[in-house]
Design a protein around this motif. Structure first.
Motif, short mmCIF file in Angstrom:
data_model
loop_
_atom_site.label_atom_id
_atom_site.label_comp_id
_atom_site.label_asym_id
_atom_site.label_seq_id
_atom_site.Cartn_x
_atom_site.Cartn_y
_atom_site.Cartn_z
N SER A 156 0.80 -1.23 0.00
CA SER A 156 0.00 0.00 0.00
C SER A 156 0.83 1.27 0.00
O SER A 156 0.28 2.37 -0.03
CB SER A 156 -0.92 0.04 1.23
OG SER A 156 -1.93 -0.91 1.08
N ALA A 170 1.19 6.37 -0.91
CA ALA A 170 -0.01 5.55 -0.70
C ALA A 170 -1.16 5.99 -1.62
O ALA A 170 -1.87 5.16 -2.19
CB ALA A 170 -0.43 5.62 0.76
N GLN A 171 -1.36 7.32 -1.79
CA GLN A 171 -2.50 7.78 -2.61
C GLN A 171 -2.31 7.38 -4.08
O GLN A 171 -3.28 7.10 -4.79
CB GLN A 171 -2.73 9.31 -2.47
CG GLN A 171 -1.69 10.21 -3.12
CD GLN A 171 -0.45 10.38 -2.25
OE1 GLN A 171 -0.18 9.61 -1.33
NE2 GLN A 171 0.34 11.40 -2.54
N ASN A 172 -1.05 7.31 -4.54
CA ASN A 172 -0.80 6.92 -5.93
C ASN A 172 -0.95 5.42 -6.13
O ASN A 172 -1.26 4.96 -7.23
CB ASN A 172 0.59 7.38 -6.38
CG ASN A 172 0.60 8.89 -6.60
OD1 ASN A 172 -0.36 9.45 -7.13
ND2 ASN A 172 1.64 9.56 -6.16
N VAL A 218 -3.31 3.71 -4.74
CA VAL A 218 -4.76 3.56 -4.97
C VAL A 218 -5.09 3.87 -6.43
O VAL A 218 -5.88 3.17 -7.07
CB VAL A 218 -5.58 4.47 -4.01
CG1 VAL A 218 -7.07 4.38 -4.30
CG2 VAL A 218 -5.31 4.09 -2.56
N LYS A 219 -4.44 4.89 -6.96
CA LYS A 219 -4.68 5.26 -8.37
C LYS A 219 -4.24 4.16 -9.34
O LYS A 219 -4.73 4.08 -10.45
CB LYS A 219 -3.96 6.58 -8.70
CG LYS A 219 -4.63 7.79 -8.09
CD LYS A 219 -3.85 9.07 -8.36
CE LYS A 219 -4.49 10.24 -7.62
NZ LYS A 219 -3.63 11.43 -7.64
N SER A 245 -6.47 -1.32 -3.52
CA SER A 245 -7.15 -0.71 -2.39
C SER A 245 -7.04 -1.63 -1.18
O SER A 245 -7.08 -2.85 -1.34
CB SER A 245 -8.62 -0.50 -2.75
OG SER A 245 -9.14 0.57 -2.01
N TYR A 272 -12.73 9.03 -3.74
CA TYR A 272 -12.17 10.39 -3.84
C TYR A 272 -11.26 10.58 -5.05
O TYR A 272 -11.10 11.69 -5.54
CB TYR A 272 -11.44 10.78 -2.55
CG TYR A 272 -10.04 10.24 -2.44
CD1 TYR A 272 -8.92 11.03 -2.73
CD2 TYR A 272 -9.80 8.92 -2.04
CE1 TYR A 272 -7.63 10.53 -2.64
CE2 TYR A 272 -8.51 8.41 -1.95
CZ TYR A 272 -7.44 9.22 -2.25
OH TYR A 272 -6.17 8.70 -2.17
N ILE A 273 -10.68 9.50 -5.59
CA ILE A 273 -9.76 9.68 -6.73
C ILE A 273 -10.52 9.69 -8.06
O ILE A 273 -9.92 9.87 -9.11
CB ILE A 273 -8.68 8.56 -6.78
CG1 ILE A 273 -9.34 7.18 -6.92
CG2 ILE A 273 -7.75 8.63 -5.59
CD1 ILE A 273 -8.40 6.06 -7.32
N SER A 290 -13.28 2.63 -4.89
CA SER A 290 -12.19 3.13 -5.76
C SER A 290 -12.05 2.23 -7.00
O SER A 290 -11.18 2.43 -7.82
CB SER A 290 -10.87 3.19 -4.99
OG SER A 290 -10.41 1.88 -4.73
#
Length: 234
Positions: free
Chosen positions: A48, A70-72, A74-75, A79, A102-103, A151
């Protein structure tokens, strides 16, 4: 789909993962079993992007994940449903699910997926305006899973989904995990309930103190005397 190759991860001076290699093929459920502190959750946290390996390689669909925040991650299509659920307790069920998307910018797709989450978890539909912290443990687990699905991941990481749940609810959660997999999501599952995990998985790895000691098909591991003695109550 996911290839973890010889990763070493440290918490300060503690050598938590010692040369771990794991493969997850598209469409499978792969489970990691082992005692508390064996390193199972550390593997998920590394995938993650919450932890950085000191050495080794992490490939998702043949692309390195190293260096991604971490946010990338998810992209990229991964997840995680964290251990202990980690829902946003002061927000409503609906707000938690919206945050899962959110993405994304595709309003129609988000609305469709919200409808699918409510079909899969009817109790969340009944409680969509309720504050998430007031839900039961089982409902919070469903919410954490629904939020991760918003997501639209291709790989879903599940960390101890049965923890603290009554046996009847454990069965329900595992049947939902199987259904999520059958509708096309690949799953990497960390689970203390080895019996339930092996009953739905395709492949499995046994971890002991940061190393993989056994791996094979879930059926092979369920039939192994060592696994039965250590994790399946004889």
């Amino acid at each position: 789909m996911l290839k973890i190759d010889n990763i070493h991860v440290y918490y300060g001076a503690i050598h938590a993962l010692k040369g771990i290699s794991v493969n997850v093929n598209e469409g499978e459920i792969v489970t990691l079993i082992g005692a508390n502190g064996a390193g199972k959750s550390t593997i998920l946290r590394t995938i993650s992007g919450l932890l950085k390996p000191k050495t080794g390689e992490l490939l998702f669909e043949e692309k390195s994940l190293l260096g991604y925040g971490a946010q990338n991650i998810v992209k990229q299509g991964i997840s995680q449903v964290p251990e202990g659920r980690r829902i946003f307790a002061n927000m409503t069920v609906l707000e938690n699910l919206e945050l899962g998307a959110y993405i994304r910018k595709d309003k129609k797709g988000i609305a469709d997926d919200m409808g699918n989450v409510f079909k899969r978890f009817p109790r969340l539909a009944e409680r969509k305006s309720q504050i998430a912290g007031t839900l039961s443990g089982g409902e919070q687990q469903m919410l954490a899973m629904g939020r991760a699905l918003m997501s639209r991941p291709r790989l879903l990481l599940l960390d101890e989904p049965s923890m603290g749940l009554a046996p009847l609810l454990v069965k329900e959660i595992f049947s939902i995990i199987k259904e999520i997999n059958e509708t096309g999501t690949t799953i990497l599952l960390v689970e203390q309930n080895a019996h339930m995990a092996l009953s739905i998985a395709h492949h499995a790895y046994v971890l002991e103190t940061g190393r993989i000691t056994l791996s094979g098909t879930a059926k092979e591991l369920a039939a192994s005397e060592d696994v039965r003695k250590a994790y399946l109550g004889g």
